[in-house]
Design a protein around this motif. Structure first.
Motif, PDB file in Angstrom:
ATOM      1  N   VAL A 161       6.895   1.628   1.682  1.00 57.15           N
ATOM      2  CA  VAL A 161       6.530   1.659   0.770  1.00 57.15           C
ATOM      3  C   VAL A 161       6.615   3.231  -0.578  1.00 57.15           C
ATOM      4  CG1 VAL A 161       4.648   0.965  -1.292  1.00 57.15           C
ATOM      5  CG2 VAL A 161       5.043   0.053   0.459  1.00 57.15           C
ATOM      6  N   ALA A 162       6.343   4.002   0.409  1.00 55.69           N
ATOM      7  CA  ALA A 162       6.504   5.352   0.208  1.00 55.69           C
ATOM      8  C   ALA A 162       7.565   5.774  -0.016  1.00 55.69           C
ATOM      9  CB  ALA A 162       5.900   6.379   1.346  1.00 55.69           C
ATOM     10  N   ALA A 163       8.626   5.416   0.881  1.00 48.81           N
ATOM     11  CA  ALA A 163      10.251   6.337   0.272  1.00 48.81           C
ATOM     12  C   ALA A 163      10.331   4.509  -0.597  1.00 48.81           C
ATOM     13  CB  ALA A 163      10.766   5.124   1.335  1.00 48.81           C
ATOM     14  N   SER A 164      10.270   3.543  -0.269  1.00 47.66           N
ATOM     15  CA  SER A 164      11.019   2.531  -2.049  1.00 47.66           C
ATOM     16  C   SER A 164      10.631   3.460  -2.839  1.00 47.66           C
ATOM     17  CB  SER A 164       9.800   1.691  -1.698  1.00 47.66           C
ATOM     18  OG  SER A 164      10.769   0.346  -2.451  1.00 47.66           O
ATOM     19  N   ALA A 165       9.057   3.826  -3.524  1.00 47.05           N
ATOM     20  CA  ALA A 165       9.066   4.386  -4.476  1.00 47.05           C
ATOM     21  C   ALA A 165       9.322   5.404  -5.208  1.00 47.05           C
ATOM     22  CB  ALA A 165       6.854   4.528  -4.416  1.00 47.05           C
ATOM     23  N   ASP A 210       5.163   3.040  -7.757  1.00 49.04           N
ATOM     24  CA  ASP A 210       5.707   4.270  -8.305  1.00 49.04           C
ATOM     25  C   ASP A 210       5.165   4.253  -9.812  1.00 49.04           C
ATOM     26  OD1 ASP A 210       7.382   6.523  -8.945  1.00 49.04           O
ATOM     27  OD2 ASP A 210       9.124   5.434 -10.652  1.00 49.04           O
ATOM     28  N   ASN A 211       5.171   3.107 -10.638  1.00 48.51           N
ATOM     29  CA  ASN A 211       4.389   2.586 -11.366  1.00 48.51           C
ATOM     30  C   ASN A 211       2.596   2.938 -12.055  1.00 48.51           C
ATOM     31  OD1 ASN A 211       7.169   2.125 -12.896  1.00 48.51           O
ATOM     32  ND2 ASN A 211       6.939   0.014 -12.710  1.00 48.51           N
ATOM     33  N   GLU A 212       1.748   3.562 -10.443  1.00 45.34           N
ATOM     34  CA  GLU A 212       1.038   3.423 -10.307  1.00 45.34           C
ATOM     35  C   GLU A 212       0.235   4.762 -10.310  1.00 45.34           C
ATOM     36  OE1 GLU A 212      -0.650   0.416  -8.209  1.00 45.34           O
ATOM     37  OE2 GLU A 212      -0.298  -1.912  -9.087  1.00 45.34           O
ATOM     38  N   ALA A 213       1.029   5.467  -9.637  1.00 39.06           N
ATOM     39  CA  ALA A 213       1.414   6.897  -9.180  1.00 39.06           C
ATOM     40  C   ALA A 213       0.425   7.537  -9.988  1.00 39.06           C
ATOM     41  CB  ALA A 213       2.246   7.269  -8.439  1.00 39.06           C
ATOM     42  N   ILE A 214      -0.193   8.613 -10.079  1.00 39.11           N
ATOM     43  CA  ILE A 214      -0.636   9.921 -10.873  1.00 39.11           C
ATOM     44  C   ILE A 214       0.714  11.266 -10.732  1.00 39.11           C
ATOM     45  CG2 ILE A 214      -2.570   9.325 -11.575  1.00 39.11           C
ATOM     46  CD1 ILE A 214      -3.502  11.304  -9.417  1.00 39.11           C
ATOM     47  N   ASP A 215       1.241  11.009  -9.255  1.00 36.11           N
ATOM     48  CA  ASP A 215       2.052  12.100  -9.287  1.00 36.11           C
ATOM     49  C   ASP A 215       3.069  11.487  -7.528  1.00 36.11           C
ATOM     50  OD1 ASP A 215       0.438  12.127  -6.879  1.00 36.11           O
ATOM     51  OD2 ASP A 215      -0.063  13.738  -7.488  1.00 36.11           O
ATOM     52  N   ASN A 236       0.774  -0.838   0.366  1.00 38.48           N
ATOM     53  CA  ASN A 236      -0.008  -0.598   0.290  1.00 38.48           C
ATOM     54  C   ASN A 236       0.930   1.130  -0.096  1.00 38.48           C
ATOM     55  OD1 ASN A 236      -2.019   1.987   0.556  1.00 38.48           O
ATOM     56  ND2 ASN A 236      -2.691   0.768   2.328  1.00 38.48           N
ATOM     57  N   ALA A 237       0.558   1.777  -0.468  1.00 42.60           N
ATOM     58  CA  ALA A 237       1.706   3.749  -0.995  1.00 42.60           C
ATOM     59  C   ALA A 237       1.719   3.729   0.546  1.00 42.60           C
ATOM     60  CB  ALA A 237       1.029   4.504  -2.328  1.00 42.60           C
ATOM     61  N   ASP A 238       0.580   3.991   1.041  1.00 43.98           N
ATOM     62  CA  ASP A 238       0.351   4.846   2.359  1.00 43.98           C
ATOM     63  C   ASP A 238       1.288   4.722   3.800  1.00 43.98           C
ATOM     64  OD1 ASP A 238      -1.576   6.309   2.003  1.00 43.98           O
ATOM     65  OD2 ASP A 238      -3.608   5.200   2.146  1.00 43.98           O
ATOM     66  N   LEU A 273      12.191   6.596  -4.187  1.00 45.73           N
ATOM     67  CA  LEU A 273      14.095   6.251  -3.685  1.00 45.73           C
ATOM     68  C   LEU A 273      13.621   5.243  -5.958  1.00 45.73           C
ATOM     69  CD1 LEU A 273      14.761   4.437  -1.076  1.00 45.73           C
ATOM     70  CD2 LEU A 273      15.065   7.041  -2.484  1.00 45.73           C
ATOM     71  N   TYR A 274      12.786   4.192  -5.881  1.00 44.48           N
ATOM     72  CA  TYR A 274      12.773   3.976  -7.070  1.00 44.48           C
ATOM     73  C   TYR A 274      12.540   4.959  -8.499  1.00 44.48           C
ATOM     74  CZ  TYR A 274      11.911   0.885 -10.962  1.00 44.48           C
ATOM     75  OH  TYR A 274      11.657   0.889 -12.129  1.00 44.48           O
ATOM     76  N   HIS A 275      12.014   6.195  -8.071  1.00 50.01           N
ATOM     77  CA  HIS A 275      11.186   6.499  -9.159  1.00 50.01           C
ATOM     78  C   HIS A 275      12.731   7.498  -9.604  1.00 50.01           C
ATOM     79  CE1 HIS A 275       8.641   9.804 -11.368  1.00 50.01           C
ATOM     80  NE2 HIS A 275       9.192  10.443 -10.436  1.00 50.01           N
TER      81      HIS A 275
END
Length: 159
Positions: free
Chosen positions: A27-31, A77-82, A21-23, A33-35
């Motif tokens: 996962v937010a930190a990983s996303a 990250d791939n699913e995020a819009i921003d 979950n992005a919350d 850093l991946y971005h």
């Protein structure tokens, strides 16, 4: 320096089954850093290796658990819009010093391949702005990361 910068991530709560979950702050930190790692359209082995080291050391994980968190970050990250969905989670969880340290981690990944691409620079700038990290703190973190990489190439628009 790398180890000192990582210490703040260990205090982020794990969300157990909500790991995808992005919350989830992990996962937010990983996303994020991946971005930043993929912002220039190229995922260099050195950047991928640094990304995995950051996650492994930050959360004291390895093996399947590390692979799952890396995959969750990539998926998010791939699913995020921003970037706001991720930065807002971390901004709520981290104090100002920890937010500065997170920007430092982003620069560590950017410079893992020895180069600064303008899209990576812009990504870190946007994340720092969303997390209320001051310009001078962002620039100083970039300088420190670049100084630790022999022959680091690229310039920032901040200079």
């Amino acid at each position: 320096m790398f180890e000192r910068v990582l210490s703040f991530l260990k205090d982020l709560p794990a969300a157990g089954s909500a790991r995808n979950n992005a919350d989830d702050p992990r996962v937010a930190a990983s996303a994020l850093l991946y971005h930043v790692m993929s912002a220039d359209g190229l995922r260099q082995d050195a950047e991928w290796d640094r990304f995995k080291v950051v996650l492994a050391e930050s959360y004291s994980i390895s093996g399947d658990e590390l692979d799952a968190l890396a995959a969750a970050g990539e998926r998010a990250d791939n699913e995020a819009i921003d970037l706001y969905a991720f930065t807002s989670v971390l901004k709520r969880q981290l104090d100002p010093d920890a937010r500065k340290a997170f920007i430092g981690l982003m620069w560590e990944i950017v410079y893992a391949d020895g180069e600064l691409h303008e899209l990576e620079d812009n990504t870190v700038w946007r994340v720092a702005e969303l997390m209320d990290v001051e310009r001078h703190d962002r620039v100083e973190a970039r300088r420190k990361a670049a100084a630790e990489v022999p022959g680091a190439a690229g310039t920032s628009s901040d200079e």
